[in-house]
Write an enzyme that holds these catalytic residues in place. Structure first.
Site, PDB file in Angstrom:
ATOM      1  N   ASP A 199      -2.210  -4.870  -0.212  1.00  0.00           N
ATOM      2  CA  ASP A 199      -1.884  -6.174   0.366  1.00  0.00           C
ATOM      3  C   ASP A 199      -2.765  -6.517   1.562  1.00  0.00           C
ATOM      4  OD1 ASP A 199      -0.706  -4.188   1.911  1.00  0.00           O
ATOM      5  OD2 ASP A 199       1.311  -5.010   1.808  1.00  0.00           O
ATOM      6  N   GLN A 247       0.814  -1.215   0.000  1.00  0.00           N
ATOM      7  CA  GLN A 247       0.000   0.000   0.000  1.00  0.00           C
ATOM      8  C   GLN A 247       0.853   1.274   0.000  1.00  0.00           C
ATOM      9  OE1 GLN A 247      -3.082  -1.459   3.255  1.00  0.00           O
ATOM     10  NE2 GLN A 247      -3.792   0.405   2.276  1.00  0.00           N
ATOM     11  N   HIS A 248       0.199   2.365  -0.386  1.00  0.00           N
ATOM     12  CA  HIS A 248       0.678   3.748  -0.203  1.00  0.00           C
ATOM     13  C   HIS A 248       1.824   4.164  -1.117  1.00  0.00           C
ATOM     14  CE1 HIS A 248      -1.699   3.142   3.330  1.00  0.00           C
ATOM     15  NE2 HIS A 248      -0.757   2.542   4.017  1.00  0.00           N
TER      16      HIS A 248
END
Length: 501
Positions: A252, A91-92
């Protein structure tokens, strides 16, 4: 749309792009068995200033293609049954693309904490933590994507001027597979650009970064939609049908929720990976007024209240490498030491921390004596310390009204029997594991199956295909749980004293 050529025993590929590797598995839709798997590792870029964590997205593409080819080769004649692919990604991460779809610079990752000043600017502009939570549903933390974009504008204006599209890691892999750009609600909710209640881009936040930013964000789609079809050239190279379905994919943690059956009230997933996450399923948004629990959307069009800590197997692996042990030796050493490591406490903030929000924090060994100053004690204290850090978030979930009857452990750390025991006693709830420990990759495969054959929901496919490892179920020890409860109070006091916010 149901594929005309669908067979009951079709195969889906689940791909998980992690911080350290890409993993690909092939899952049979009839049995849920993993028929083949492959992993390829890579590193983060070296030589960066403290707090910076970056990767070249080209390594993800190369690793994905390599593992797909290995899996397809292992399937042999059953390659013909592959009809869907799903992608899970860390992520991110911020993948900046130019107008031609080329990567402008390396991606800044979830564990990059170089954006503290940018977060402070957001807080000043939007009424601090309270104002941001009212507007977005979550606080603005250094790990999120939005401050990374503002960082690029401040520190690399020439690169920002070239910016035409913004993707997250799993979106970038989907773009490679299909040639299309879009973003589903789950991963988008981790950008801090999305209003998690309405599931729309928050225009004022975007405009604060740049007036043109909203035009550079991909279209938002339901997490249950089909992303597209496999590119013709890739289908030919891999000898797969051109109408191979590519599902929406997700972050994820969102994929791990699907892959661990965390799709109903009461179940909670704890992922023991490089970072540690604890998350639950909710049919409505759960917003933490203090911003420590991220009020994410999930990848089934529901919500996923989540805690993330930055130092889990990152810390245990550093300890194992320090003493030159293999996994079997480390397991034995930790098992030889009593609960609580005889007073040795470890604050695991080796690269700062996200929950609690302490990006500049550092790790600490506390309570050292001649008796407990041994490698085995340090190893046990490390494992206990990272788990107590995760338990901080579990307690917050309880306070926010999340019911917890069972915790499903996943990730590399869940393979350790002593760690499963420590988790159970610290969390104070029965834990189970799954036959497939790669929850994110399995979740991606299940989502892909549901996209190819939507007569069953993702939840129905998840229930049908996930297998619990019943022999690894652990019940908490009342005595151990009580001892750990006392240690956790001390652990949190030390955190406040040594690493004040």
């Amino acid at each position: 749309m149901i594929l005309e050529w669908f067979r009951e025993n079709m195969i889906a590929l689940g791909i998980d792009c992690e911080t350290q590797s890409v993993k690909t598995i092939a899952v049979d839709s009839d049995s849920g068995n993993v028929l083949a798997h492959a992993t390829k590792s890579y590193e983060m870029l070296v030589g960066l200033p403290p707090g910076h964590a970056e990767q070249d997205p080209a390594v993800w593409i190369e690793a994905m293609e390599s593992t797909i080819l290995h899996v397809l080769e292992a399937l042999g004649s059953r390659r013909k049954d592959v009809c869907a692919i799903g992608v899970s990604g860390q992520q991110h991460g911020f993948v900046p693309l130019d107008k031609n779809g080329a990567v402008i610079r390396p991606a800044k990752l979830w564990c990059d904490t170089s954006t503290v000043k940018e977060c402070q600017l957001f807080a000043t502009a939007f009424g601090g933590r309270k104002g941001l939570i009212e507007r977005l549903g979550l606080d603005m933390l250094p790990g999120f994507t939005a401050p990374k974009i503002l960082w690029l504008k401040h520190h690399e204006p020439k690169n920002f001027a070239r910016l035409a599209a913004i993707l997250l890691p799993h979106n970038y892999l989907n773009f490679h597979l299909t040639g299309e750009q879009s973003m589903e609600y789950g991963d988008a909710s981790g950008t801090a650009l999305l209003n998690i209640r309405s599931r729309c881009w928050e225009k004022d936040i975007c405009a604060f970064i740049d007036p043109s930013l909203i035009e550079k964000l991909p279209p938002l789609e339901s997490s249950r939609t089909t992303m597209g079809r496999l590119r013709g050239d890739l289908a030919a190279a891999w000898n797969l049908p051109e109408n191979t379905v590519i599902s929406a994919g997700g972050g994820d943690n969102m994929m791990s929720a699907i892959g661990t059956g965390n799709i109903c009230q009461g179940r909670v997933t704890a992922s023991l990976g490089t970072s540690g996450t604890i998350f639950a399923y909710s049919e409505t948004p759960i917003v933490d007024p203090e911003g420590e629990i991220a009020a994410f959307c999930d990848s089934t069009d529901a919500w996923l209240p989540l805690l993330c800590t930055m130092n889990v197997t990152l810390a245990t692996e550093a300890t194992r490498n320090l003493f030159g042990w293999n996994y079997h030796r480390m397991e034995n050493e930790i098992t030889s030491i009593p609960v609580g490591a005889e007073g040795l406490l470890f604050l695991p903030y080796l690269q700062g921390e996200r929950t609690p929000n302490l990006p500049q924090a550092r790790g600490t060994l506390h309570g050292i004596t001649l008796k407990n100053y041994t490698s085995a004690h340090i190893a046990r204290a490390t494992m206990e310390g990272v788990t107590m850090g995760m338990a901080y978030g579990l307690d917050k979930l309880r306070k926010l009204g999340v019911s917890i009857s069972e915790i499903r452990l996943t990730g590399g750390g869940s393979k350790s029997s002593i760690w499963r025991s420590i988790c159970t006693d610290i969390f104070g709830v029965p834990t189970v594991t799954l036959s497939n420990t790669e929850g994110a990759a399995l979740g991606a495969a299940i989502q892909a199956i549901a996209a190819a054959y939507p007569e069953k929901s993702i939840s129905e496919w998840s229930e049908a295909l996930i297998k619990i490892a019943a022999e690894e179920r652990v019940e908490p020890s009342p005595d151990n749980a009580a001892h750990y409860h006392s240690l956790q109070q001390q652990h949190r006091k030390l955190t406040q004293l040594l690493n004040p916010q």
